[in-house]
Scaffold this active site. Structure first.
Site, short mmCIF file in Angstrom:
data_model
loop_
_atom_site.label_atom_id
_atom_site.label_comp_id
_atom_site.label_asym_id
_atom_site.label_seq_id
_atom_site.Cartn_x
_atom_site.Cartn_y
_atom_site.Cartn_z
CG ASP A 59 -9.01 -30.68 -5.02
OD1 ASP A 59 -7.87 -31.15 -5.18
OD2 ASP A 59 -9.23 -29.69 -4.31
CG ASP A 119 -10.53 -28.07 -2.22
OD1 ASP A 119 -10.15 -29.09 -1.63
OD2 ASP A 119 -9.76 -27.18 -2.63
CG PHE A 177 -0.30 -26.44 -2.05
CD1 PHE A 177 0.44 -25.37 -1.55
CD2 PHE A 177 -1.53 -26.72 -1.47
CE1 PHE A 177 -0.04 -24.60 -0.49
CE2 PHE A 177 -2.01 -25.96 -0.42
CZ PHE A 177 -1.26 -24.90 0.08
#
Length: 318
Positions: free
Chosen positions: A242, A15, A167
């Site tokens: 991400d 992220d 996840f």
């Protein structure tokens, strides 16, 4: 024109790089960052978003905290991958970063941004989809203000938290189900795509060569991430999941996509949280989701390295 984007995230090493890419590239107009519990608790993911922005000199982008648990069931975290802080590796200074937390909650901030913009906005969630689901449930009238939802989650193949489930989706399958069935256009980048974007030693060396405080922090992040991925999964290099979302918005040619029906398993004893991606049209359901498949890894890493170069040493490590 730049793509107006709201990042919804749970930093998390990957992220962090997505924030850098969205903040650095002129093709993206980063309007807000919202956080959710996922890789770590909400308190830690929110602090991490502020730390990354401070380190990269990203200011003027509001950051708001969202949901601290899923719609149903127990909360999960990924401490085995991201560490006790959620961003283990760099030596962040103690105390508060100089990037403030917006007083609004995440859903209120997203609502306000959507209503304030003259054009629809792209939502980019890269953690559990709880905030996005709550937004869609609380404000269905705003669906038309969302251009599309470009998310990291799921897989066309196997999972990484259970044999079947990835996840982010497993953390809140009910929220994911709401998002996929919302009618808002969805693009999904799952493990089958993101596992191609691995931070090899050559990539880490390219970032180290930039020689800035930010590049040193990024090397620390990737070095820690490589250790946990090797210990937990046996990977020779960690995948940077991400940032494929924002990279796709910058240059759609970097990831090939196909259209398919996607369903989220909510009840399976062994398959809860799995994404069932109908690549061959056997269910007869509408192929209404774009699914990432093949990644131009060289082009992807060029974007990441250039983002770190662009942001340079403008921030602090507080």
């Amino acid at each position: 024109m730049p793509v107006p984007v709201i990042l919804d995230c749970d930093p998390g090493h990957d992220d962090a790089f997505n924030i850098l890419l969205a903040a650095a590239h002129p093709a993206i107009d980063l309007l807000a960052i919202t956080t959710v519990a996922g890789n770590q608790t909400l308190e830690k993911t929110t602090l991490n978003a502020r730390r990354v922005c401070a380190a990269a000199g990203v200011r003027g982008v509001p950051i708001a905290a969202g949901r601290d648990r899923p719609l149903h069931g127990p909360r999960r975290i990924a401490e085995d991958i991201h560490g006790a802080s959620g961003l283990d590796g760099p030596g962040f200074a103690q105390g508060e970063p100089d990037v403030p937390l917006d007083p609004r909650d995440a859903v209120t901030l997203v609502r306000d941004v959507l209503l304030a913009r003259p054009e629809p906005v792209t939502l980019v969630p890269t953690g559990p989809l709880t905030n996005i689901a709550v937004l869609l449930l609380a404000h269905p009238e705003l669906a038309g203000r969302i251009e599309r939802i470009v998310l990291m989650g799921g897989s066309t193949d196997r999972g990484n938290t259970t044999p079947a489930a990835e996840f982010n989706i497993l953390c809140d399958p009910e929220a994911a189900d709401i998002v996929f069935r919302s009618g808002v256009p969805v693009t999904m980048f799952g493990l089958n795509a993101t596992h191609q974007a691995r931070a090899t030693p050559e990539v880490v060396a390219r970032i180290a060569e930039l020689g800035t405080p930010l590049s040193a922090l990024c090397v620390d992040l990737l070095t820690y991430f490589a250790t946990t991925y090797r210990e937990v999964f046996g990977f020779d290099a960690p995948p940077l999941h991400d940032p494929l979302t924002v990279a796709h918005l910058i240059d759609p040619s970097l990831v090939t996509v196909v259209r398919a029906a996607v369903a989220v398993e909510l009840n399976g004893t062994h398959t809860r949280g799995a994404t069932l991606v109908d690549l061959h049209g056997v269910t007869g359901r509408p192929a209404d989701v774009e699914v990432g498949m093949e990644v131009d890894t060289e082009g992807f890493w060029d974007l990441i390295v250039e983002a770190v170069r662009t942001l340079g040493g403008r921030g602090t490590t507080s």
